[in-house]
Design a protein around this motif. Sequence first.
Motif, short mmCIF file in Angstrom:
data_model
loop_
_atom_site.label_atom_id
_atom_site.label_comp_id
_atom_site.label_asym_id
_atom_site.label_seq_id
_atom_site.Cartn_x
_atom_site.Cartn_y
_atom_site.Cartn_z
N THR A 1 7.43 -7.20 12.20
CA THR A 1 7.89 -6.40 10.54
C THR A 1 6.31 -6.38 10.47
O THR A 1 6.12 -4.96 10.54
N LYS A 2 5.47 -7.00 10.50
CA LYS A 2 4.10 -7.02 9.75
C LYS A 2 3.03 -5.99 10.68
O LYS A 2 2.26 -4.66 9.80
N LYS B 1 10.12 -1.16 3.85
CA LYS B 1 9.59 -1.81 2.43
C LYS B 1 8.48 -2.34 2.81
O LYS B 1 7.99 -1.83 1.75
N GLY B 2 8.00 -3.09 4.06
CA GLY B 2 6.76 -3.24 3.57
C GLY B 2 5.44 -1.46 3.68
O GLY B 2 5.02 -1.98 3.38
N VAL C 1 4.03 -1.94 10.03
CA VAL C 1 4.04 -1.13 8.51
C VAL C 1 2.05 -1.19 9.40
O VAL C 1 1.74 -0.64 8.48
N SER D 1 13.20 -3.70 6.24
CA SER D 1 12.05 -4.51 5.86
C SER D 1 10.84 -3.17 5.97
O SER D 1 10.31 -3.78 5.86
N LYS E 1 5.51 -0.80 0.39
CA LYS E 1 4.60 -1.71 -0.90
C LYS E 1 3.46 -1.14 -0.22
O LYS E 1 1.91 -1.00 -1.53
#
Length: 307
Positions: A97-98, A158-159, A101, A155, A162
Motif C-alpha cells: 500500500t505505502k 485513501k493514502g 501511494v 486503502s 491524504k
Amino acid sequence: MNIVFLDTMTLGECDLTPIKQLGELICYPFTTPQECLQRSKDADIIITNKVVLNKEILKQLPKLKLVCIAATGMNNVDLQVAKECGIAVKNVAGYSTKSVVQHTITLALGLLSKISYYDQYVKSAEYTKSPIFVNLKYDAVDIDNKKWGIIGLGSIGKGVAKIAMALGASVSYYSTSGKNAQGYPSQSLESLLKESDIISIHAPLNEQTKGLIGEKELSLLKNKAIILNLGRGGIIDENALAQELKKREIYAGLDVFEVEPMQKNHCLLSKDIPQERLLLTPHIAWGYVNSRKHLIEGIAQNIRSIL
C-alpha cells in the motif's frame, strides 16, 4: 516440506530466509508453462507470483498442500479446482500500500514538474550551451489548489488522498463498486473526469472496470489534465490514450499495462507522442524494498499457518 518457488526473478534481489527456515526451498528464476508440471510434481508447497497453475496442472499434483501467491491478485490459480483437490491457496494483501501511494505521487509530481525533460536537457549537455542559467521551456506546475480525482478509494486511494491534500490539492472520488467512503466528496465518473486536474486509478480489474476509461471518457479530460493508472492494465484503453496524447495536451503516467511486458511497437511508444507528456514504469509500484520484505514475511506466515 518441499517448497518450490517458480518465479523468484519477479521479486528481484531479496532475502528469502524467512521461507528457507520453513522447509527445503527450491528456487527457479522463471518457469514456462511447459516447465511448470515437472518442477512442481514433488512440491508440498508452491510459491508463484505470475506462473499459472491451471486445472490440468493442479490435477496432477497429489502431494501439493498449499499454493502461496506472491501477490494480492489470485487470477493465476484455478481456485475452484484447488478447492476440489484439497489444496489451500493463500495470497498476501496490503503489503504494498505505502509504496503504491508513493509511486502515484512520484508520477504525478514528475509530470507536473516535467522532470524527465529537464533531466535529459542537463544530461545531454544542452545546458552547457545555454547563454542563461535557466530553462523554462515547459511550465513546471504547482499541485497546490489542483483538483485530484481518485477512481477506487480503497486503502491505496485513501493514502493518495491524504498526501494530495497535504500538498494543497482538493480530493474527490468515484467508486467503481458503488460503496461509499466517508471523508471525501463522491462524484459521478463523468463529473470527476471533467473537473479534475489529476486523476489516479486504484481500482481492481473486473467487469465494472475493464475498459472504464476509453475514447469517450478521455475526451472529457481538461486540457493539461494528468491521468495515472496504478490499478490494473485494461482499465484504460491504451490505444485511445495514445491517440488523445497525440491530439492535445494531456499527460499520463502508467505503471500497469493490458499486456505485460509491453508488446513491441506498443502504441504508447510512438514517436508522435511528446515524451514530456508521458511517464511509464514497468509495474514496479508494488515492488519497493519494504514492500517486498513485507511480502516475503506474509508468504512465510501463510506457510506457517498449515505447518
